[in-house]
Scaffold this motif. Structure first.
Motif, PDB file in Angstrom:
ATOM      1  N   GLU A 162       0.759  -1.208  -0.111  1.00  0.00           N
ATOM      2  CA  GLU A 162       0.348  -0.237  -0.411  1.00  0.00           C
ATOM      3  C   GLU A 162       0.669   0.873  -0.225  1.00  0.00           C
ATOM      4  OE1 GLU A 162      -3.895   0.029   2.895  1.00  0.00           O
ATOM      5  OE2 GLU A 162      -2.373   1.685   3.320  1.00  0.00           O
ATOM      6  N   SER A 228      -1.189  -0.998  -3.239  1.00  0.00           N
ATOM      7  CA  SER A 228      -1.921  -2.569  -3.271  1.00  0.00           C
ATOM      8  C   SER A 228      -2.784  -3.058  -4.261  1.00  0.00           C
ATOM      9  CB  SER A 228      -2.372  -2.271  -1.688  1.00  0.00           C
ATOM     10  OG  SER A 228      -3.686  -1.562  -1.764  1.00  0.00           O
ATOM     11  N   LYS A 230      -5.857  -3.484  -3.523  1.00  0.00           N
ATOM     12  CA  LYS A 230      -7.221  -2.903  -3.108  1.00  0.00           C
ATOM     13  C   LYS A 230      -7.145  -1.597  -3.268  1.00  0.00           C
ATOM     14  CE  LYS A 230      -9.646  -2.338   1.228  1.00  0.00           C
ATOM     15  NZ  LYS A 230      -9.577  -0.706   1.932  1.00  0.00           N
ATOM     16  N   GLU A 233      -8.128  -0.929  -7.072  1.00  0.00           N
ATOM     17  CA  GLU A 233      -9.425  -0.818  -7.061  1.00  0.00           C
ATOM     18  C   GLU A 233     -10.453  -0.173  -6.703  1.00  0.00           C
ATOM     19  OE1 GLU A 233     -12.660  -4.380  -4.917  1.00  0.00           O
ATOM     20  OE2 GLU A 233     -10.193  -5.512  -5.218  1.00  0.00           O
ATOM     21  N   GLU A 234      -9.737   0.170  -5.850  1.00  0.00           N
ATOM     22  CA  GLU A 234     -10.306   2.153  -5.382  1.00  0.00           C
ATOM     23  C   GLU A 234     -10.449   2.895  -6.405  1.00  0.00           C
ATOM     24  OE1 GLU A 234      -8.675   3.181  -1.456  1.00  0.00           O
ATOM     25  OE2 GLU A 234      -9.566   1.232  -0.798  1.00  0.00           O
TER      26      GLU A 234
END
Ligand SMILES: [Zn+2]
Length: 258
Positions: A162, A228, A230, A233-234
């Motif tokens: 991240e 990351s 995530k 994806e965000e």
């Protein structure tokens, strides 16, 4: 005035304020009749040059960005210096990108010339590719010199751990498009979205969005930075694809620092 009437008036005032803020936010780019352009379909990249006479460089230009970087020539490019101070976190979703506006006073020295840092924003997937390979995300630090020249420092992101600074930006994206949200108590530094190593590709290019203005100094950092899965994806929740396809080189040479 009865309490219920007062409430109605207050509500109307609040709605009006919202509407005005939305309009002035979107209009803060200074274009009342802004031409709608997109990354797909009828108003997509292949058509940008036809949407408005001012966008003609998008189709007629000979040093357009982004590009595929291949066969870069090793050169003694001067080291880039970045003098970036902290900034109040000010995020805007301008309808084409997630952007963090930067407080005055930060600058980069590129090719011996000073360029003030204005903002940074992101495209996903990456716009520039390396040997045909796209990355999940690309960041652009946009700078302007005193005499009005633009310079971009580009950063490629790959999936990994991240990134804290990007996390802070994503967390503060305003719900309303075109409005800036300031996280008054939060400071960030552009260094947080960059690699330590400053080796870079240098080439002449353009804005990668309309009006595709040329004469932009492009400086793409070689070392990718991790973000990351995530976080990728965000970002995709806002923009599935905000990358202009790569453009022909038309004889341009890409240099790479030693
Ligand atoms: Zn950009």
């Amino acid at each position: 005035m009865t309490p219920s009437k007062l409430l109605t008036v207050l509500a109307a005032a609040i709605i009006m304020q919202f509407t005005t803020a939305g309009t002035s936010g979107a209009g803060s780019t200074g274009h009342e009749h802004e031409v709608h352009w997109t990354y797909e379909g009828e108003t997509g990249p292949e058509r940008w040059g036809d949407l408005k006479p001012e966008f003609s460089a998008c189709k007629a230009g000979h040093s357009q960005s982004p590009i595929d970087i291949t066969g870069a020539v090793k050169t003694d490019l001067p080291a880039m210096e970045t003098r970036y101070g902290d900034t109040t976190l000010r995020v805007i979703n301008n309808g084409h990108a997630i952007q963090a506006n930067y407080d005055k006073g930060s600058y980069a020295v590129i090719g011996g010339k000073r360029y003030d840092l204005l903002q940074f924003h992101f495209h996903g997937p990456s716009e520039n590719t390396v040997e045909g390979k796209a990355f999940p995300l690309e960041g652009h630090l946009v700078h302007k010199s005193e005499d009005g020249k633009l310079a971009v420092i580009g950063i490629l992101y790959k999936e990994g751990k991240e990134n804290k600074t990007i996390g802070a930006v994503w967390e503060n994206v305003p719900h309303e498009q075109g409005t800036e949200k300031a996280a008054k108590d939060e400071k960030i530094n552009a260094k947080g979205i960059m690699p330590e190593a400053m080796a870079y590709y240098h080439f002449d290019g353009s804005l990668t969005t309309t009006p595709c203005t040329e004469g932009v100094s492009w400086n793409l950092l070689k070392t990718p930075v991790e973000i990351s899965a995530k976080q990728i994806e965000e970002f995709r929740k806002y923009y599935k694809n905000s990358a202009r396809p790569v453009q022909p080189l038309h004889g341009r040479v890409v240099n790479v620092s030693n």
